[in-house]
Each structure stands twice: as C-alpha cells, then as structure tokens.
Design a protein around this motif. Structure first.
Motif: not given
Length: 284
Positions: A17-22, A39-43, A48-51, A81-85
């Motif tokens: 999902d994220v790769a498609n959005g990017v 993405l759901a911020q608290d999931d 993990a998908a971001i990592r 930025g908050q989500l990545v952190r």
C-alpha cells in the motif's frame, strides 16, 4: 526488519500500500502525497512497513530538491515526520541486526532530517522505544545513537565503526563487501539498499557502488534473466546514478521492461519511477 516483509501477510499488504502510494506520488510529481494518509498512525504493522521501505517513504519529498516539485512542505514535526520517528523508535536495529537493516534505519533517519527539516533543531530526536529508550549495551538513547549523516567523513578509522555511532555499518570492516564481494552478492545487497539511492543520502555507499558499475550491470542482467524483477529494479536504480554505464546494457529500456514484467508489483514500480525521477551518472 528490511528482510521480514513476507508475501501474503499483513505486513506485506501494508508495504504494498505504501509503495503504491509513493509510486503514484513520484509518477505525478509529488503533489499532495502524505505518508500519514496511507497508514494508521498507531498501528505497529504500519510502523514496520515504514521500516521495510526505509527512506523511500519520503522519496516524494526529495522531488522538492531534485526538480522543484514534491508535496506541500512539512517539517519534521508534521504528521509524516512524527510517523517516521515512531517507526524509528519502535523498530531500532538490535545487536544482531544485519548491516542491511542498520543501513536502512540510518538512511530513514537521515532522510527525515534531509527532506523534512525541523526549523531550529538538528538530528533525529524522536520518541524512544518502549521500555526505556536506551540501548541496553551502553545506555545511550537511540535518538543520539543514530544522529549522524551517512557520509564518508562519518566512517571511523580502518576496521572500526563510526565513533559517533557504535552500531553503524560504516568503517572498512563492515563495508568491505563494497570492494570485495563477488558481483552476485554485491548486486543482491545493492538491491536491498536501493532506498538509499535518493539525492544526498549515503554518498559513501553510492561512491562504493559507482566504483563497481560493471559488476552492477552484470547483476542487473542476471536478475532479469532470473526474472527477479525486484532485484533488477533495485540494482537498476543504482545504475542510473552510476558513471560509465555501458550503452549496450540498454538500462532505460530495461527498467521499463522490468516494471512491465513484474505484473504490477508496487515495489518494482517505486524503484522504476525513482530511477526515472532521480537520474545521474552517465553512459558510454
């Protein structure tokens, strides 16, 4: 973490999902891209998908540097930025983590600083991992442990890690693969680190790979012949930034072919579009 996105799992679905959005954002010039909207911020699966995707989750922001485009500006204190952190804090590399996982982690932290600047601050300063927020080996906060730039001057003395970051893969002992690895191994690892092929990230890594352009070209051809489209796309992404790529490789047409043959794999599309958006090097 980078190696753990298995098929047919919630994590692989989130990564897709994220790769498609990017990929859509890169194809359209960035526009209104927002990682936090995907993405759901608290999931924890989302984190993990971001990592797994690493610095590529911020690739649309790099367009602002490379071509005057990119999404509407955000600071490191904004939602993305908050989500990545949170992802960095939730999934730091452990003591037994692979070099790929460490490079990916540091590249994501550096991309946050480079593409989501936070006025009045410097370095990564996210929330800490649950359970104390310090490395159990030395008590040093992860926010400090990984606050450095992926550049040649950050490598420690020969055979030692970066003194500012004992967990860094920098230093001749850990990056010897750039010089010495057989070309199949070199190509495999380069493809795993393709998210670092963004402008300004990991110049030491880029220089090391550029010195082995012909080996990467062999790896690209091998991956295509093996129908390993993800590896081919990742290697191709480094090749578009490398000097002296042989004209006989047909890299531009090859990347189009790889994307088409991948059957719509969003990670392959991301690499192919990033290669088109962030070119460099040259052919001969």
């Amino acid at each position: 973490m980078v190696e753990q996105a298995q098929e047919n799992s919630p994590l692989s679905a989130a990564v897709a999902d994220v790769a498609n959005g990017v990929a859509l954002a890169l194809d359209g010039g960035g526009g209104s891209y927002a990682l936090s909207a995907l993405l759901a911020q608290d999931d924890r699966v989302a984190l993990a998908a971001i990592r797994v995707l690493g610095a590529d989750v911020l690739a649309p922001y790099a367009l602002g540097r490379a071509a005057g485009g990119g999404p509407d500006g955000q600071s490191a204190g904004g939602p993305d930025g908050q989500l990545v952190r949170r992802a960095l804090a939730a999934y730091p590399p452990g003591a037994d983590a692979s070099d790929v996982s460490r490079w990916s982690y540091q590249g994501l932290a550096e991309a946050t600083r480079a593409f989501l600047p936070d006025e009045g601050t410097s370095g990564y300063s996210g929330t800490e991992p649950a359970g104390g927020g310090a490395n159990p080996a030395d008590g040093q906060p992860y926010a400090d442990r990984f606050s450095y730039s992926l550049s040649p001057e950050n490598a420690g003395p020969a055979g030692s890690p970066n003194p500012a970051n004992p967990a860094s893969p920098a230093g001749s002992a850990a990056d010897a693969w750039l010089r010495d690895a057989p070309w199949p191994k070199l190509s495999h690892r380069a493809s795993q680190l393709a998210a670092l092929a963004l402008p300004g990230l990991a110049p030491a890594l880029a220089a090391g790979l550029a010195a082995r352009t012909e080996d990467l070209a062999r790896g690209f051809v091998r991956a295509v012949r093996r129908r390993d489209w993800l590896q081919a796309a990742g290697v191709g992404r480094w090749l578009v930034r490398a000097p002296d790529v042989p004209d006989s490789l047909g890299l531009e047409a090859g990347m189009v072919y790889v994307r088409r043959m991948s059957g719509g794999d969003p990670r392959v599309a991301l690499h192919a579009l990033a290669a088109r958006r962030f070119p460099g090097g040259g052919s001969r």
